[in-house]
Design an enzyme around this catalytic site. Structure first.
Site, mmCIF file in Angstrom:
data_model
loop_
_atom_site.group_PDB
_atom_site.id
_atom_site.type_symbol
_atom_site.label_atom_id
_atom_site.label_comp_id
_atom_site.label_asym_id
_atom_site.label_seq_id
_atom_site.Cartn_x
_atom_site.Cartn_y
_atom_site.Cartn_z
ATOM 1 N N LYS A 104 -50.566 -13.902 -21.745
ATOM 2 C CA LYS A 104 -49.687 -14.915 -22.340
ATOM 3 C C LYS A 104 -50.331 -16.294 -22.384
ATOM 4 O O LYS A 104 -50.118 -17.053 -23.326
ATOM 5 C CB LYS A 104 -48.342 -14.989 -21.609
ATOM 6 C CG LYS A 104 -48.414 -15.336 -20.127
ATOM 7 C CD LYS A 104 -48.449 -14.091 -19.279
ATOM 8 C CE LYS A 104 -48.441 -14.393 -17.792
ATOM 9 N NZ LYS A 104 -48.519 -13.141 -17.002
ATOM 10 N N GLU A 128 -47.887 -7.463 -27.509
ATOM 11 C CA GLU A 128 -46.532 -7.127 -27.061
ATOM 12 C C GLU A 128 -46.332 -7.386 -25.573
ATOM 13 O O GLU A 128 -45.312 -7.938 -25.153
ATOM 14 C CB GLU A 128 -46.225 -5.661 -27.370
ATOM 15 C CG GLU A 128 -44.863 -5.180 -26.889
ATOM 16 C CD GLU A 128 -43.716 -5.922 -27.544
ATOM 17 O OE1 GLU A 128 -43.012 -6.675 -26.838
ATOM 18 O OE2 GLU A 128 -43.535 -5.760 -28.752
ATOM 19 N N GLY A 133 -43.143 -7.982 -20.241
ATOM 20 C CA GLY A 133 -43.651 -6.750 -19.646
ATOM 21 C C GLY A 133 -43.370 -5.542 -20.514
ATOM 22 O O GLY A 133 -43.853 -5.431 -21.640
ATOM 23 N N ILE A 135 -40.599 -4.667 -21.925
ATOM 24 C CA ILE A 135 -39.541 -4.849 -22.930
ATOM 25 C C ILE A 135 -40.187 -5.093 -24.297
ATOM 26 O O ILE A 135 -40.983 -6.016 -24.442
ATOM 27 C CB ILE A 135 -38.639 -6.054 -22.573
ATOM 28 C CG1 ILE A 135 -38.098 -5.929 -21.155
ATOM 29 C CG2 ILE A 135 -37.498 -6.184 -23.571
ATOM 30 C CD1 ILE A 135 -37.372 -7.168 -20.659
ATOM 31 N N GLU A 189 -47.892 -13.663 -6.478
ATOM 32 C CA GLU A 189 -49.302 -13.837 -6.183
ATOM 33 C C GLU A 189 -49.474 -14.621 -4.879
ATOM 34 O O GLU A 189 -48.551 -15.282 -4.404
ATOM 35 C CB GLU A 189 -49.978 -14.606 -7.322
ATOM 36 C CG GLU A 189 -49.890 -13.929 -8.686
ATOM 37 C CD GLU A 189 -50.743 -12.690 -8.791
ATOM 38 O OE1 GLU A 189 -51.662 -12.524 -7.961
ATOM 39 O OE2 GLU A 189 -50.506 -11.874 -9.704
ATOM 40 N N ASP A 200 -45.729 -19.997 -16.108
ATOM 41 C CA ASP A 200 -45.785 -18.689 -16.767
ATOM 42 C C ASP A 200 -44.688 -18.573 -17.828
ATOM 43 O O ASP A 200 -44.924 -18.082 -18.941
ATOM 44 C CB ASP A 200 -45.617 -17.590 -15.706
ATOM 45 C CG ASP A 200 -45.491 -16.201 -16.291
ATOM 46 O OD1 ASP A 200 -46.521 -15.618 -16.645
ATOM 47 O OD2 ASP A 200 -44.346 -15.701 -16.399
ATOM 48 N N LYS A 204 -44.791 -18.117 -22.150
ATOM 49 C CA LYS A 204 -44.060 -17.086 -22.888
ATOM 50 C C LYS A 204 -43.099 -17.697 -23.909
ATOM 51 O O LYS A 204 -42.941 -17.174 -25.024
ATOM 52 C CB LYS A 204 -43.309 -16.183 -21.901
ATOM 53 C CG LYS A 204 -44.252 -15.376 -21.021
ATOM 54 C CD LYS A 204 -43.528 -14.655 -19.895
ATOM 55 C CE LYS A 204 -44.504 -13.879 -19.032
ATOM 56 N NZ LYS A 204 -43.856 -13.232 -17.862
ATOM 57 N N GLY A 301 -45.067 -5.508 -13.650
ATOM 58 C CA GLY A 301 -45.478 -4.282 -12.986
ATOM 59 C C GLY A 301 -46.530 -3.538 -13.799
ATOM 60 O O GLY A 301 -46.533 -3.588 -15.034
#
Length: 426
Positions: A104, A128, A133, A135, A189, A200, A204, A301
């Protein structure tokens, strides 16, 4: 038909992508007639135990072994970060390789350049897995919902922060304690800054806005706040008022004006997003034809993200088999739209003052500085706040800039005022 794939990076997502392909290879072949194989892997750590066998001859530490290999059709970039990932993707595209990424940060920073380079070299670029993730939000927005003009989009797109807030809400835990558990479980993390400070999510949101509205906005220019200042008291107050606190990205188009932000937000119990907990994500969109729509699933994940990565690989491989593997010219930026900043929302404000300052004193000061009070309440004093009083105000819709200016003036007007929390209300 045989399709050869080069993989850049075999960390958690790279491992999940490889595993997704291997465990479903027979099913993929039966559905598509395509024999897809990851034949070359750029990775320093070739000895790490990944829980399954990977032939060592597939590994290389030289990216040119992948870019210059005429037998490799598709390159998957899963290194992360803006560089060298962007340079590697550009090199692959210029060498006639189709590219798939979950990155991203690189996509948000170089959206037009990557799409235009794919078009110029008659190859495909897919991303994608960069948002949500597992979705399939990007495919939904660009294909199934492409007949719509989008009016707004918001949602939970970071599993780490949603896990932390869910645990604080459900079990009354402190932020620091939940973060430690999240790190132990691999949800966060070792350095969680990008997640907990909303960086993050801003990456996105920049991608979603480019898709939905055709506007280009650098992630660093998106108004942003993280979750580190959210307290158990904030969560309890929110619950008493019928809300949950979630870290949301939000963008809205009104006429030619576009507003957006990444902020902790009071979400009403009755809203579908309020029920999205732990590492799950949800993206809520509104189109002028489809109206309200929500996509929900695991937003992070190895396997969920690997599923999205391989979905892009299969799409490209199918196009290769039909000899239509190229992208159309990318959609240009909509120059008619004007970015107006954060926009106006209702706000929750928690203030503390010396005990000799009354609720009426503070309310009058808020009103005198242009803030329209919807409701207010006094908090019960606790032992650690001796000599201080706590007040909570719900303020009718006000822009972020106007609120910031007003709070600065209030802190000057009443010396003892301390702003403990400012949270948006959906």
């Amino acid at each position: 038909m045989k399709i050869n794939v080069g993989l850049l990076g075999m960390g958690n997502i790279g491992t999940g992508s490889y595993q997704t392909l291997e465990m479903n290879r027979k099913t993929i072949f039966e559905r598509t007639g395509l024999d897809i194989e990851i034949t070359r892997i750029l990775e320093r750590d070739v000895d790490r135990d990944r829980g399954f066998f990977v032939p060592k001859e597939k590994f290389t530490q030289n990216p040119d072994d992948i870019f210059s290999d005429e037998n490799i059709d598709i390159v998957i970039e899963l290194i992360g970060g803006i560089e060298p990932a962007t340079t590697f993707m550009m090199e692959a595209l210029k060498n006639g390789k189709h590219v798939v990424t979950a990155n991203k940060a690189a996509v948000a920073a170089n959206y037009d350049m990557l799409l235009e380079t794919a078009y110029e070299n008659k190859v495909m670029f897919r991303y994608e897995a960069s948002v949500g993730g597992g979705i399939p939000v990007i495919n939904a927005l660009t294909k199934a919902l492409s007949a719509n003009e989008f009016e707004e989009i918001h949602g939970i797109v970071n599993g780490t922060t949603n896990y932390i807030l869910s645990q604080m809400t459900d079990f009354g835990l402190d932020y620091a304690d939940v973060l430690k558990v999240a790190q132990e479980k691999g949800f966060a993390e070792a350095d969680p800054t990008a997640d907990v400070e909303g960086i993050d999510v801003a990456n996105k949101l920049a991608i979603l806005m480019a898709i939905c509205f055709g506007i280009r906005l650098a992630p660093m220019d998106i108004p942003r706040a993280g979750i580190t200042a959210i307290s158990k008291e904030d969560i309890d107050i929110a619950a008493s008022m019928g809300y949950k606190i979630k870290l949301l990205c939000s963008a809205k188009k009104t006429g030619n004006d576009v507003e957006c932000h990444v902020k902790p937000t009071f979400v009403p119990f009755g809203h579908p997003i309020a029920a999205v907990n732990n590492e799950f994500n949800a993206i809520f969109a509104k189109g002028n034809a489809v109206d309200d729509l929500m996509l929900y699933g695991k937003g992070a994940g190895p396997l969920p993200t690997g599923s999205a990565v391989m979905g892009d690989v299969i799409e490209i491989a199918t196009a290769i088999s039909k000899e239509v593997a190229f992208d159309l010219p990318p959609v240009k930026e909509n120059k008619e739209l004007k970015y107006i900043g954060e926009g106006a929302d209702e706000r929750y404000i928690k203030l503390s003052v010396n005990e000799d300052v009354t609720l009426g004193d503070v309310a009058a000061c808020l009103a005198n500085n242009g803030l329209d009070i919807k409701s207010c309440r006094q908090l019960c004093a606790s032992d650690d706040k001796k000599g201080r009083a706590g007040y909570v105000f719900i303020i009718n819709a006000v822009s972020g800039k106007a609120l910031e200016t007003a709070l600065e003036k209030i802190c000057k007007d009443i010396d003892s005022v301390k702003v403990s929390s400012v949270i948006n209300i959906l």
